[in-house]
Design a protein around this motif. Sequence first.
Motif, PDB file in Angstrom:
ATOM      1  N   MET A  75       6.631  -3.366  25.586  1.00  0.00           N
ATOM      2  CA  MET A  75       6.437  -1.809  26.473  1.00  0.00           C
ATOM      3  C   MET A  75       7.027  -2.202  28.376  1.00  0.00           C
ATOM      4  O   MET A  75       6.965  -3.014  28.970  1.00  0.00           O
ATOM      5  N   ILE A 107      -1.458  10.649  23.108  1.00  0.00           N
ATOM      6  CA  ILE A 107      -1.111  10.916  21.986  1.00  0.00           C
ATOM      7  C   ILE A 107      -1.670  11.385  20.814  1.00  0.00           C
ATOM      8  O   ILE A 107      -2.466  10.662  20.205  1.00  0.00           O
ATOM      9  N   ARG A 119      -2.332  18.263   6.270  1.00  0.00           N
ATOM     10  CA  ARG A 119      -1.558  17.798   4.787  1.00  0.00           C
ATOM     11  C   ARG A 119      -3.362  17.713   3.544  1.00  0.00           C
ATOM     12  O   ARG A 119      -4.074  16.892   3.941  1.00  0.00           O
ATOM     13  N   ILE A 151       0.678  10.684  -0.517  1.00  0.00           N
ATOM     14  CA  ILE A 151      -0.192   9.655   0.258  1.00  0.00           C
ATOM     15  C   ILE A 151      -0.058   9.804   1.544  1.00  0.00           C
ATOM     16  O   ILE A 151      -0.355   9.426   2.759  1.00  0.00           O
ATOM     17  N   TYR A 152       0.498  11.614   2.327  1.00  0.00           N
ATOM     18  CA  TYR A 152       0.741  11.960   3.815  1.00  0.00           C
ATOM     19  C   TYR A 152      -0.268  11.331   4.453  1.00  0.00           C
ATOM     20  O   TYR A 152      -0.138  10.589   5.685  1.00  0.00           O
ATOM     21  N   GLU A 169      -1.810   7.726   4.100  1.00  0.00           N
ATOM     22  CA  GLU A 169      -1.478   6.808   5.592  1.00  0.00           C
ATOM     23  C   GLU A 169      -1.241   6.541   6.508  1.00  0.00           C
ATOM     24  O   GLU A 169      -0.985   6.085   7.548  1.00  0.00           O
ATOM     25  N   GLU A 213      -3.712   5.080   7.791  1.00  0.00           N
ATOM     26  CA  GLU A 213      -3.429   4.006   8.417  1.00  0.00           C
ATOM     27  C   GLU A 213      -3.042   3.943   9.662  1.00  0.00           C
ATOM     28  O   GLU A 213      -3.435   2.430  10.844  1.00  0.00           O
ATOM     29  N   ILE A 273      -4.008   1.790  12.449  1.00  0.00           N
ATOM     30  CA  ILE A 273      -3.151   0.492  13.775  1.00  0.00           C
ATOM     31  C   ILE A 273      -3.054   0.751  15.276  1.00  0.00           C
ATOM     32  O   ILE A 273      -3.351   0.127  16.034  1.00  0.00           O
ATOM     33  N   MET A 274      -2.711   2.023  15.741  1.00  0.00           N
ATOM     34  CA  MET A 274      -2.031   2.009  16.799  1.00  0.00           C
ATOM     35  C   MET A 274      -3.945   2.783  17.196  1.00  0.00           C
ATOM     36  O   MET A 274      -3.592   2.237  18.589  1.00  0.00           O
ATOM     37  N   VAL A 302       2.995  12.082  23.119  1.00  0.00           N
ATOM     38  CA  VAL A 302       3.945  12.197  21.563  1.00  0.00           C
ATOM     39  C   VAL A 302       3.052  12.924  20.726  1.00  0.00           C
ATOM     40  O   VAL A 302       1.515  12.892  20.741  1.00  0.00           O
ATOM     41  N   LEU A 306      11.233   8.800  13.977  1.00  0.00           N
ATOM     42  CA  LEU A 306      10.891   8.906  12.914  1.00  0.00           C
ATOM     43  C   LEU A 306      11.446   9.360  11.288  1.00  0.00           C
ATOM     44  O   LEU A 306      11.210  10.726  11.308  1.00  0.00           O
ATOM     45  N   LEU A 353      10.405  10.017   7.638  1.00  0.00           N
ATOM     46  CA  LEU A 353       8.987   9.974   6.611  1.00  0.00           C
ATOM     47  C   LEU A 353       9.700   9.835   4.724  1.00  0.00           C
ATOM     48  O   LEU A 353       8.860   9.990   4.095  1.00  0.00           O
ATOM     49  N   GLU A 354      10.356  10.537   5.103  1.00  0.00           N
ATOM     50  CA  GLU A 354      11.274  10.767   3.557  1.00  0.00           C
ATOM     51  C   GLU A 354      12.471   9.448   2.656  1.00  0.00           C
ATOM     52  O   GLU A 354      12.714   8.981   3.707  1.00  0.00           O
ATOM     53  N   TYR A 357       8.587   5.388   7.772  1.00  0.00           N
ATOM     54  CA  TYR A 357       7.382   5.353   7.417  1.00  0.00           C
ATOM     55  C   TYR A 357       7.357   5.976   5.773  1.00  0.00           C
ATOM     56  O   TYR A 357       8.211   6.747   5.789  1.00  0.00           O
ATOM     57  N   HIS A 358       6.414   6.145   5.481  1.00  0.00           N
ATOM     58  CA  HIS A 358       6.341   6.960   3.954  1.00  0.00           C
ATOM     59  C   HIS A 358       7.109   6.122   3.445  1.00  0.00           C
ATOM     60  O   HIS A 358       7.588   5.091   3.202  1.00  0.00           O
ATOM     61  N   ALA A 365       3.306  -1.954   5.754  1.00  0.00           N
ATOM     62  CA  ALA A 365       2.258  -1.543   5.610  1.00  0.00           C
ATOM     63  C   ALA A 365       2.551  -1.191   4.168  1.00  0.00           C
ATOM     64  O   ALA A 365       3.450  -1.163   3.299  1.00  0.00           O
ATOM     65  N   ALA A 366       4.009   0.245   4.203  1.00  0.00           N
ATOM     66  CA  ALA A 366       4.436   0.942   3.824  1.00  0.00           C
ATOM     67  C   ALA A 366       5.242   0.588   2.900  1.00  0.00           C
ATOM     68  O   ALA A 366       5.493   0.849   1.635  1.00  0.00           O
ATOM     69  N   ARG A 395       3.659  -1.801   0.075  1.00  0.00           N
ATOM     70  CA  ARG A 395       3.291  -1.010  -0.937  1.00  0.00           C
ATOM     71  C   ARG A 395       4.331  -0.672  -2.428  1.00  0.00           C
ATOM     72  O   ARG A 395       3.897  -0.687  -2.910  1.00  0.00           O
ATOM     73  N   ARG A 396       5.308  -0.349  -1.502  1.00  0.00           N
ATOM     74  CA  ARG A 396       6.257   0.206  -2.236  1.00  0.00           C
ATOM     75  C   ARG A 396       7.813  -1.185  -2.962  1.00  0.00           C
ATOM     76  O   ARG A 396       8.578  -0.628  -3.282  1.00  0.00           O
ATOM     77  N   LEU A 432       3.592  -1.079  13.169  1.00  0.00           N
ATOM     78  CA  LEU A 432       3.379   0.603  12.977  1.00  0.00           C
ATOM     79  C   LEU A 432       3.043  -0.209  14.342  1.00  0.00           C
ATOM     80  O   LEU A 432       3.918   0.758  15.131  1.00  0.00           O
ATOM     81  N   LEU A 448       6.225   1.558  16.300  1.00  0.00           N
ATOM     82  CA  LEU A 448       6.759   2.940  16.300  1.00  0.00           C
ATOM     83  C   LEU A 448       5.728   3.361  17.491  1.00  0.00           C
ATOM     84  O   LEU A 448       6.146   3.801  18.259  1.00  0.00           O
ATOM     85  N   LEU A 449       4.794   2.394  17.708  1.00  0.00           N
ATOM     86  CA  LEU A 449       3.830   3.112  19.290  1.00  0.00           C
ATOM     87  C   LEU A 449       5.142   2.951  20.311  1.00  0.00           C
ATOM     88  O   LEU A 449       4.928   3.358  21.247  1.00  0.00           O
ATOM     89  N   ALA A 504       7.741   4.922  20.531  1.00  0.00           N
ATOM     90  CA  ALA A 504       7.348   6.683  20.928  1.00  0.00           C
ATOM     91  C   ALA A 504       7.106   6.639  22.220  1.00  0.00           C
ATOM     92  O   ALA A 504       7.637   7.841  23.167  1.00  0.00           O
ATOM     93  N   LEU A 553      10.248  11.803  20.860  1.00  0.00           N
ATOM     94  CA  LEU A 553      10.152  10.851  18.912  1.00  0.00           C
ATOM     95  C   LEU A 553      10.261  12.101  18.982  1.00  0.00           C
ATOM     96  O   LEU A 553      10.020  13.766  18.556  1.00  0.00           O
ATOM     97  N   ASP A 613       8.699  16.162   6.309  1.00  0.00           N
ATOM     98  CA  ASP A 613       8.483  17.498   5.561  1.00  0.00           C
ATOM     99  C   ASP A 613       7.562  18.677   6.074  1.00  0.00           C
ATOM    100  O   ASP A 613       6.802  17.001   7.375  1.00  0.00           O
TER     101      ASP A 613
END
Lengths: 124, 118
Positions: A1, A10, A16, A22-23, A26, A29, A33-34, A120, B6, B8-9, B40-41, B79-80, B83-84, B100, B103-104, B107, B113, B118
């Motif tokens: 940073m 944040i 959802r 899965i939104y 995850e 998750e 983590i954060m 954020v 970011l 997501l889809e 992600y996702h 992690a995502a 899984r995939r 992740l 990402l932090l 951001a 960000l 969706d």
Amino acid sequence: MSDEEKVSKIMFVNRRAPHGSIYAYEGLEVKLIMGAFDQDLSAIFMDDAVLALKKGQDTSELGVKEFSATFRVLEDYGIEKIYVVEESLKERGLSVDELVIQPEVIPISKVAELMEQQDVLLSF
Amino acid sequence: MKFSILILEGPYHHEAGDSAYRFVEAALRKGHEIRGIFFYHDGVYNVTKLMEPPSDDRNIAKRWSEIGAKGIDIVVCIAAAKRRGITPEIIVPNTRISGLGQLLEMAVDSDRLVTFGD
């Protein structure tokens, strides 16, 4: 940073349903983590996401993981401010006593103000 | 302005990645900085080099690789990805798999960000 001293506000925005996609899982998750990073973290549950907090869920026939209990550890992970939107609960016939955690209940009219205070927003 | 993105889809299935790509292109054209791009996702599928779309269609992974070649940090969530079935061996050049925490960092180190999903 770039600036080690800077603490950002944040907010995790949860909208959802817990299952069907899965939104939510995850998204949980991401919170875990954060939480390990030293930031000012909060979470809000609104719309179908309030269902994720409902006590007594049984996903055995869905064949997916039941993760509602994990929301109880969010506070230990540094997410101390957790909000739930009053209208979202009411629309789904839920009261805060039926949730696995006891978040602060706020009216939908306060949400924009709360979001405005954040650096954020992470929406899952 | 300094942006992070970011996504997501998944690719082709959803316009989120296309919109993000156009946003990044436009922002760069206008002289803005892209601090990083995070997948992600199902977004993690956007950078697999195994994709082979028909020749008259856009190659989404190749496009991201070209953006990465400009020096923009493109990160796929580990992690995502695990899984995939997305592994370091099958992602396009100029992208990387990490956690992740990235990402932090993106951001908090950006003015905005911008999330595409969706």
